[in-house]
Each structure stands twice: as structure tokens, then as C-alpha cells.
Design a protein around this motif. Structure first.
Motif, PDB file in Angstrom:
ATOM      1  N   SER A  75      14.666  14.632  -4.465  1.00 30.15           N
ATOM      2  CA  SER A  75      15.549  13.868  -4.149  1.00 30.15           C
ATOM      3  C   SER A  75      15.117  12.042  -3.520  1.00 30.15           C
ATOM      4  O   SER A  75      16.417  11.538  -3.780  1.00 30.15           O
ATOM      5  CB  SER A  75      15.882  14.408  -2.734  1.00 30.15           C
ATOM      6  OG  SER A  75      15.786  15.909  -2.859  1.00 30.15           O
ATOM      7  N   LEU A  76      13.798  11.743  -3.346  1.00 21.92           N
ATOM      8  CA  LEU A  76      13.965  10.709  -2.884  1.00 21.92           C
ATOM      9  C   LEU A  76      14.317   9.698  -3.695  1.00 21.92           C
ATOM     10  O   LEU A  76      14.715   8.450  -4.209  1.00 21.92           O
ATOM     11  CB  LEU A  76      12.541  10.812  -2.273  1.00 21.92           C
ATOM     12  CG  LEU A  76      12.478   8.965  -2.072  1.00 21.92           C
ATOM     13  CD1 LEU A  76      12.499   8.997  -0.684  1.00 21.92           C
ATOM     14  CD2 LEU A  76      10.753   9.091  -1.392  1.00 21.92           C
TER      15      LEU A  76
ATOM     16  N   ILE B 286      15.419   5.669  -9.030  1.00 24.41           N
ATOM     17  CA  ILE B 286      13.970   5.718  -9.990  1.00 24.41           C
ATOM     18  C   ILE B 286      13.490   6.932 -10.093  1.00 24.41           C
ATOM     19  O   ILE B 286      13.470   8.132  -9.935  1.00 24.41           O
ATOM     20  CB  ILE B 286      13.397   4.781  -8.310  1.00 24.41           C
ATOM     21  CG1 ILE B 286      13.643   4.206  -7.290  1.00 24.41           C
ATOM     22  CG2 ILE B 286      11.329   5.408  -8.707  1.00 24.41           C
ATOM     23  CD1 ILE B 286      12.875   4.070  -6.211  1.00 24.41           C
ATOM     24  N   LYS B 287      12.700   6.596 -12.035  1.00 22.01           N
ATOM     25  CA  LYS B 287      12.142   7.061 -12.515  1.00 22.01           C
ATOM     26  C   LYS B 287      11.564   7.449 -12.309  1.00 22.01           C
ATOM     27  O   LYS B 287      10.457   8.463 -12.157  1.00 22.01           O
ATOM     28  CB  LYS B 287      12.175   6.261 -13.948  1.00 22.01           C
ATOM     29  CG  LYS B 287      13.495   6.098 -14.242  1.00 22.01           C
ATOM     30  CD  LYS B 287      14.071   6.841 -14.619  1.00 22.01           C
ATOM     31  CE  LYS B 287      15.773   6.857 -14.545  1.00 22.01           C
ATOM     32  NZ  LYS B 287      17.248   8.017 -15.427  1.00 22.01           N
TER      33      LYS B 287
ATOM     34  N   GLY C  62       0.360  -1.396  -0.133  1.00 20.41           N
ATOM     35  CA  GLY C  62      -0.162   0.053  -0.104  1.00 20.41           C
ATOM     36  C   GLY C  62       0.778   1.498   0.214  1.00 20.41           C
ATOM     37  O   GLY C  62      -0.123   1.977  -0.235  1.00 20.41           O
ATOM     38  N   GLU C  63       2.013   1.469  -0.091  1.00 21.87           N
ATOM     39  CA  GLU C  63       2.995   2.538  -0.151  1.00 21.87           C
ATOM     40  C   GLU C  63       3.859   3.013  -1.541  1.00 21.87           C
ATOM     41  O   GLU C  63       3.644   1.997  -2.449  1.00 21.87           O
ATOM     42  CB  GLU C  63       4.590   2.171   1.153  1.00 21.87           C
ATOM     43  CG  GLU C  63       3.830   2.102   2.462  1.00 21.87           C
ATOM     44  CD  GLU C  63       5.057   1.459   3.287  1.00 21.87           C
ATOM     45  OE1 GLU C  63       5.076   2.124   4.545  1.00 21.87           O
ATOM     46  OE2 GLU C  63       6.474   1.248   2.909  1.00 21.87           O
ATOM     47  N   SER C  64       3.678   3.961  -1.576  1.00 22.61           N
ATOM     48  CA  SER C  64       4.450   4.657  -2.670  1.00 22.61           C
ATOM     49  C   SER C  64       5.464   5.530  -2.606  1.00 22.61           C
ATOM     50  O   SER C  64       5.243   6.177  -1.413  1.00 22.61           O
ATOM     51  CB  SER C  64       3.252   4.720  -3.297  1.00 22.61           C
ATOM     52  OG  SER C  64       2.687   6.384  -2.981  1.00 22.61           O
ATOM     53  N   LEU C  65       5.862   6.085  -3.851  1.00 23.01           N
ATOM     54  CA  LEU C  65       7.152   6.916  -3.086  1.00 23.01           C
ATOM     55  C   LEU C  65       6.423   8.199  -2.851  1.00 23.01           C
ATOM     56  O   LEU C  65       7.376   8.903  -1.842  1.00 23.01           O
ATOM     57  CB  LEU C  65       8.104   6.636  -4.539  1.00 23.01           C
ATOM     58  CG  LEU C  65       9.140   7.415  -4.435  1.00 23.01           C
ATOM     59  CD1 LEU C  65       9.934   5.964  -3.448  1.00 23.01           C
ATOM     60  CD2 LEU C  65       9.773   7.148  -5.645  1.00 23.01           C
TER      61      LEU C  65
ATOM     62  N   ILE D  98      16.685   7.076   2.583  1.00 22.31           N
ATOM     63  CA  ILE D  98      15.766   8.473   2.910  1.00 22.31           C
ATOM     64  C   ILE D  98      16.710   9.456   3.107  1.00 22.31           C
ATOM     65  O   ILE D  98      17.935   9.357   3.591  1.00 22.31           O
ATOM     66  CB  ILE D  98      14.797   8.478   4.212  1.00 22.31           C
ATOM     67  CG1 ILE D  98      13.678   7.018   4.404  1.00 22.31           C
ATOM     68  CG2 ILE D  98      13.750   9.975   3.863  1.00 22.31           C
ATOM     69  CD1 ILE D  98      12.824   6.936   3.153  1.00 22.31           C
ATOM     70  N   PRO D  99      16.945  10.380   2.058  1.00 21.11           N
ATOM     71  CA  PRO D  99      17.529  11.996   1.938  1.00 21.11           C
ATOM     72  C   PRO D  99      17.427  12.729   3.403  1.00 21.11           C
ATOM     73  O   PRO D  99      16.306  12.028   3.569  1.00 21.11           O
ATOM     74  CB  PRO D  99      17.804  12.130   0.630  1.00 21.11           C
ATOM     75  CG  PRO D  99      15.993  11.981   0.231  1.00 21.11           C
ATOM     76  CD  PRO D  99      15.810  10.435   0.825  1.00 21.11           C
ATOM     77  N   GLU D 100      18.293  13.640   3.301  1.00 15.53           N
ATOM     78  CA  GLU D 100      18.693  14.416   4.294  1.00 15.53           C
ATOM     79  C   GLU D 100      17.558  15.340   4.219  1.00 15.53           C
ATOM     80  O   GLU D 100      17.338  15.808   3.014  1.00 15.53           O
ATOM     81  CB  GLU D 100      19.757  15.379   4.934  1.00 15.53           C
ATOM     82  CG  GLU D 100      20.821  13.773   5.754  1.00 15.53           C
ATOM     83  CD  GLU D 100      20.061  13.564   6.870  1.00 15.53           C
ATOM     84  OE1 GLU D 100      19.456  14.163   7.704  1.00 15.53           O
ATOM     85  OE2 GLU D 100      20.182  12.007   6.939  1.00 15.53           O
TER      86      GLU D 100
END
Length: 444
Positions: free
Chosen positions: A421-422, A428-429, A405-408, A441-443
Motif C-alpha cells: 500500500s505504501l 514507487i516500484k 538511512g531510511e528505506s520504504l 502514509i496510507p491509512e
């Protein structure tokens, strides 16, 4: 009177006197050793004597003295050779007894004390003993500060080797003393901890001397420790039981310790630090103090239980476990108010096979290694804030394992990071991700 008769009577009298003196000498007991074991607010003196004898005692003032009279005891022991590191005792010396056959021992004191004396019957390891407990009714107060203690960058582990000195602990069938086993494992664990950057060990004892169980939690409080581990070896009346176990403080005992702590504190604001500045009402102040401490001790108990489970899991790789889940009990050593504390029984020293194992250095090292691994796993997962390990954790990129159920875009919103940034940091395109995929997970 016939000279031969006179001579016979004289010789008989001399022989009778000789026999009487010999019997008198044989009847006398003698002191074989004296050991002085001080702790925070009391001192124990153990007097080893060759045979059972009666005794009496009384206190004197100006100067302060405790006088102990031992019946039918000689005066040959050298008091000057007794090691004394007690703040209560100035010195021990002889004085003139009421009866020439008795011995009077005078303990010169530095302050007023309460004394209790009792004798112990001999056993397989000790002969007759007279125990003298000197209790300081007005111990020096522990100086506390309202300022929060400075956070050490090391995670501090207090290692408590059970028993010691006049207290040998349990004794195995072959005569192995628990106090020696616990000290050996404790030193091995200390070495492993101090070799690991970011961890530091503090020992409650480094040698064979007595520390009261009630004084051992003070080491954790004084050091602002993150964990106290007390190491023991179990015993039972029969040789069959075997295996290790891990114990935490029962909630009932913890609550009563909290009550006593609050009663000993003259002003509850000392427990609150700077928070007391905004609390004027004493009833409100007490309520807040109790609430904060209850929360703190609940957190400590939860951490203790978590660590205990990890210890059981690791120890199971070395030895069988007598108890497969953490046990709770009213144990004085576990009562440091804000420090997670556990007591580890490494096995039954009363079991012949486990006594043999515990006398094997390599086996003790394996036990120490299992304890170290447990501590390492716990604190790597939850390092205290402000420590080196917490800094190392925070410097590592955050990770997230994708669930159903999670998406970007949803994750970008949850972590409050830029969606572009993620995508970029994870190469990921689009917006689709796979279940089970691990994302960095970026800062912000």
C-alpha cells in the motif's frame, strides 16, 4: 446715639455677615461624580470632589450601612444618577450630619463587608478623589464539577484588554489612555478570530469598566479556554524606551498559585475528577493532585513560551521589539491554572512616537493581525484534541519527509502499514527512496 452711626453699624454688620457666608460657601467642597466598579468579591467606589477635605467613617448594622462623613461639603449631588451594578450595594443616600457644614453619605449594604477608605491627590488627569473599597469577606463559592468539561469544537481564546474604568493604565505624553488602546486592539483581534472557522474569542471586557487583575484569569477557567492573551502598552519614567515585549508567568509565581488553589479546595478529589474514586488515602490523594497539577501547569508554561516566540516573530514584522525573547514575571492575569497565558506589551505609550503610532488605527490593526497570525500558526500546528482543527488535521493524509538511512520497508514497519500500500500510494516500484522525498502514509 446718632442715627447715622446706628445705620452704619447695621450696614457693617450685614456686610460682615455676607463676607463670612461668602467665605464659608467658597470654603465648602462638593462632589462632582461617583463611580461604582464591582468585581467578583469586592466593589470600589470612587468619589470625585472639588477640593481636598477630611473624612471619617463607621459601620452600622440592622440594617447594614457604611456611613461616611465629609467635612465642609455641600449636599447638592444627586445620588440617584449613580449607576450601580454591585451586589454589595443597595443604594447611596444622604443623612443628617453632626455639623450643618458637613455632608453625611450613607451606603446601604446587602451584606456585611470590610471597608477601607483612602484619599488620592490630584494629578494631570484627575482631581481630588476618595476611594472606598468594599470587600466581601464571605463571597459566594464558585460551583465546581468533578466531571470533565465538555470539549468545545472551537478553540477558545480569551482576550483581555488591560485596565479599564477607574484604572486608565499608563498615560502617554499627549494624554492617550492605555485602557483605550488595549480595548481597540482587543476588539480588532476578536473580530479576526471570530471570522476564522474553528476559533472563538471571549473578551474579559467589551467597554470602559474596571475588572480586578485577580479576576481576569477566571474568564479562562470558566470558559475552559485554550489560550489567554492579555494586551497592554508599556510605560517608563523617561520617553526613550520603545518596542514590544511578551511575558509569561514565572515558575515561582505559578507554584505559589498552585499552593493557594490547593488550600482553597476543601477536598483535593475535586481536582482529580473520577480518578478520586480509586484513591482512598487523603495523603495519597493530595500527592496525586499536586503531581497532576504540577504537570498541567508545566505544560501550560511550555505552551505559553512557544506561543510567545511566535508572537515575537510576527510582531517584529510590524514594530521593533524591546525584548527579543519571552520574559517571565509574577503577573496576576497569567495565573489561570491550566490555560496557556501570555501578556503582550504592544509598545511604550510613554514614547512620543509609539504613542502617535498607537493612535493610528491602521497600525493597531497591523498589531492585531500579527497576534492573530501567531495564534493561527500555533494552533494549526498543535490543535487541541476534539476541536474542529484537530479533526481537519486528522482527516489529512499523513506525510513523512525521508531522512538519511531510511528505506520504504523501514517506514512501513514504523507506521505499521502494508508495504504494498505504501508503494502504491506513492507510485514507487522498488524499495529505494530519496533523502528529502515526501511520502504519503496510507491509512491502516
Amino acid at each position: 446715639m446718632n442715627k447715622n452711626v446706628v445705620a452704619y453699624k447695621v450696614v457693617s454688620s450685614i456686610l460682615a455677615l455676607f463676607v463670612s457666608l461668602t467665605a464659608y460657601a467658597q470654603a465648602q467642597s462638593n462632589i462632582t461624580d461617583i463611580r461604582i466598579s464591582p468585581s467578583n468579591d469586592n466593589t470600589r467606589i470612587v468619589v470625585d470632589i472639588s477640593q481636598q477635605t477630611s473624612f471619617s467613617y463607621f459601620n452600622l448594622k440592622s440594617p447594614r450601612r457604611l456611613v461616611v462623613d465629609l467635612k465642609d461639603t455641600d449636599r447638592k449631588f444627586n445620588f440617584s444618577k449613580v449607576e450601580n451594578s454591585s451586589d454589595l450595594i443597595k443604594k447611596i443616600r444622604y443623612s443628617t450630619p453632626k455639623l450643618a457644614s458637613d455632608m453625611r453619605m450613607v451606603i446601604e449594604l446587602n451584606k456585611d463587608i470590610n471597608a477601607q477608605l483612602f484619599s488620592l491627590e490630584p494629578n494631570a488627569d484627575f482631581g481630588y478623589r476618595i476611594v472606598i473599597d468594599l470587600k466581601d469577606p464571605n463571597p459566594a463559592p464558585v460551583v465546581t464539577s468533578t466531571a470533565a468539561p465538555k470539549r468545545d469544537k472551537d478553540i477558545i481564546i480569551v482576550i483581555d484588554a488591560g485596565h479599564g474604568g477607574v484604572d486608565p493604565g499608563s498615560i502617554g505624553p499627549k494624554g492617550t489612555y492605555e485602557k483605550n488602546i488595549t480595548l481597540s486592539i482587543s476588539k480588532m483581534l476578536e473580530k479576526r478570530i471570530n471570522e476564522e472557522p474553528g476559533l472563538r474569542a471571549v473578551m474579559t471586557r467589551h467597554g470602559d469598566y474596571y475588572i480586578s487583575p485577580n479576576d481576569r484569569p477566571d474568564f479562562a477557567t470558566k470558559e475552559n479556554a485554550d489560550l489567554l492573551v492579555s494586551i497592554h502598552a508599556d510605560a517608563f519614567t523617561t520617553p526613550q524606551p520603545r518596542g514590544g515585549s511578551v511575558w509569561v508567568l514565572s515558575k515561582g509565581r505559578a507554584d505559589s498559585e498552585l499552593g493557594r488553589l490547593l488550600e482553597r479546595t476543601e477536598r483535593n478529589s475535586e481536582l482529580l475528577g473520577s480518578a478520586a474514586d480509586v484513591i482512598g488515602d487523603r495523603d495519597t490523594e493530595r500527592y496525586f493532585a499536586e503531581t497532576i497539577f504540577n504537570m498541567s501547569m508545566d505544560l501550560s508554561r511550555a505552551s505559553s513560551y512557544d506561543i510567545s516566540n511566535k508572537v515575537i516573530k510576527e510582531m517584529r514584522k510590524v514594530t521593533r521589539m524591546h525584548k527579543k525573547v519571552p520574559q517571565s514575571a509574577s503577573l496576576a492575569v497569567l495565573t489561570a491554572p491550566e490555560t496557556p497565558s501570555i501578556l503582550v506589551e504592544v509598545g511604550f505609550i510613554s514614547n512620543p512616537q509609539e504613542e502617535k503610532n498607537l493612535n493610528w488605527r491602521a497600525y493597531r490593526q497591523q498589531l492585531a493581525d500579527s497576534l492573530f497570525k501567531s495564534i493561527q500558526l500555533f494552533f494549526r500546528n498543535a490543535p487541541p484534541e476534539g476541536t474542529l482543527w484537530a479533526q481537519e488535521r486528522d482527516s489529512q493524509p499523513r506525510k513523512h519527509r525521508v531522512k538519511s538511512g531510511e528505506s520504504l520497508s523501514l517506514l512501513a514497519q514504523r507506521y505499521n502499514v502494508d508495504l504494498h500500500s505504501l508503494r502504491e500510494v506513492n507510485n514507487i516500484k522498488g524499495d529505494l527512496v530519496r533523502i528529502g522525498q515526501t511520502l504519503t502514509i496510507p491509512e491502516n
